[in-house]
Each structure stands twice: as C-alpha cells, then as structure tokens.
Design an enzyme around this catalytic site. Structure first.
Site, PDB file in Angstrom:
ATOM      1  N   HIS A 131       0.968  -0.854  -0.189  1.00 41.35           N
ATOM      2  CA  HIS A 131       0.226   0.091   0.035  1.00 41.35           C
ATOM      3  C   HIS A 131       0.848   1.197  -0.383  1.00 41.35           C
ATOM      4  O   HIS A 131       1.867   1.466   0.103  1.00 41.35           O
ATOM      5  CB  HIS A 131      -0.610  -0.144   1.026  1.00 41.35           C
ATOM      6  N   LYS A 135      -1.043   4.543   4.631  1.00 39.04           N
ATOM      7  CA  LYS A 135      -1.232   3.650   4.745  1.00 39.04           C
ATOM      8  C   LYS A 135      -1.475   3.403   6.407  1.00 39.04           C
ATOM      9  O   LYS A 135       0.250   3.271   7.064  1.00 39.04           O
ATOM     10  CB  LYS A 135      -1.598   2.573   4.579  1.00 39.04           C
TER      11      LYS A 135
END
Length: 236
Positions: A131, A135
């Site tokens: 990600h 995040k």
C-alpha cells in the site's frame, strides 16, 4: 436514498462523486470538524462511514441511537462488536475491511483455492500486501481477512505471523508481510508454493472507484434490514 457521508477524506470524496453520478442524494457530510449527533440523522436513510479508528465507535452509536442503517469501512473497532450485537435491533450495520467489489469476488476465489490446497500438503501458503506509504495499519485489514479465510480452509495453518521473522518459521505459521511505499492504492497476493511450482492469486486496486462502488452496493442492500452483516452477506 438520502445518504450521510461520515468522514470526507479520499474515500468519502470518491463515494460522494460516484453517488451523485448514480442519482443518489448526499444529504449530509460530516468531517473531523463536526461530530455526528443522532438528531442530525433524522432525514437520512443510510450512513456510510469512512472516518478514523478514534471516531468510528461514537459514529456507529449515533446511527444506532437514531435507528439509521450504517455501512462502516473504518477498521480498528471490532473488539466492540459483541456489545453492538445487543444494541443493533431496529436498524442495520454492515462492516468490511474492504468494500472493493473485485476484492470481495477475490476473497471467494481464495476460499475455493484454499479448499483445494487443504488436500495438497506439499504446498505452503503466504500473503504479501503493498500500500501507499501513508496507510496507517500494517498489515492491512484485508490481508488479515484473507489470512483468516486461509486458516479456516487449511487446517495445518494455525496462526498469523505478521512481524519480520528472526529465523525459520514454524510450519503452522501463516506469514503475512507488508510493503509501504509511494502511492500504491493496494495490492494483495495470496501464494501457494511447493518444491515443484508456485501458484499466485493477485488483486490489484487501480483506484478508489471500486471501493466506492462496493460501499454503495452495500448501502442499497442494507437499507431496510435489521442486524449486523458483512460483505459476505451481500449478493454480488
């Protein structure tokens, strides 16, 4: 539907845009500057909640008190789920770590594959997810969900290992690893590895539109139902 968006970050804005395209009414928007009160939801059909772990529980309770359906995409609150089962009586609550329509199809594919791997002990399995660097959680809630699906189907896997191992890992450990870098929207890989070959299943999110689409599908499905549900209950 008359929708209240609770949380107006990247996901909230994506849902706002897609909902208007589809002819839904965004009746109220709540961000970090204004708390949700039950009386503010009087004219709402369903709430869609993508806020923060600190705010999600008060937001859920406000919707329950107002007897309004709520779709929850925020993670980090599931330890409170047992007590909420006693409170959600006259409205509906649907939660998921990932509302992507494609990811929910992917999870069902993974479950089928894991059922086959259960009978092939020469295969070991692992999960890797990537990600963007902003995040907050690691591993992702979706990766944990995938790991639980695997452990349900593959009896030889007993526990999740999400930290970097210091040495060899035990056969019953399911290794879930993460990468945080750049602007990756989200990639989840489930692999089954043997001495002879490697089988990989991969889901790559290209943007947030698929997540918004899934959240709106969930909201329409939930409206008028009572009780607590997940995306596994939604007819895709």
């Amino acid at each position: 539907m008359r929708i209240a968006l609770i949380g107006f970050g990247k996901m909230g804005r994506e849902i706002d845009s897609l909902a208007r395209e589809q002819g839904e009414t965004i009746a109220r928007v709540f961000d970090s500057r204004n708390a949700v009160r039950p009386e503010d939801l009087a004219d709402i059909d369903v709430c869609i909640e993508f806020s923060t772990p600190e705010a999600v529980l008060p937001n859920i309770r406000a919707a329950i008190e107002a007897r309004k359906d709520i779709v929850v995409g925020t993670t980090g609150w599931l330890n409170h789920l047992p007590q909420l089962h006693q409170q959600v009586r006259e409205s509906g609550l649907l939660y998921s770590a990932n509302f992507s329509l494609g990811m929910n199809i992917f999870q069902r594919i993974v479950a089928c594959a894991a059922g086959l791997i259960q009978n092939a002990p020469e295969y070991d399995t692992y999960i890797h997810e990537s990600h963007h660097r902003q995040k907050a959680d690691s591993p992702s809630g979706t990766a944990i969900r995938l790991a639980n699906i695997l452990m349900t189907k593959i009896e030889r896997k007993k526990r999740i290992l999400s930290n970097a191992p210091a040495g060899a890992i035990e056969p019953e450990a399911l290794h879930v690893s993460s990468t945080r870098a750049g602007f990756v929207t989200g990639t989840h890989t489930v692999a089954f590895d043997s001495e002879a070959d490697l089988i990989e299943l991969r889901h790559v999110a290209k943007n947030r539109r698929g997540f918004a689409l899934g959240a709106l599908i969930a909201a329409r499905w939930l409206h008028g139902r009572h009780g607590i549900y997940t995306m596994d209950d939604v007819e895709l």
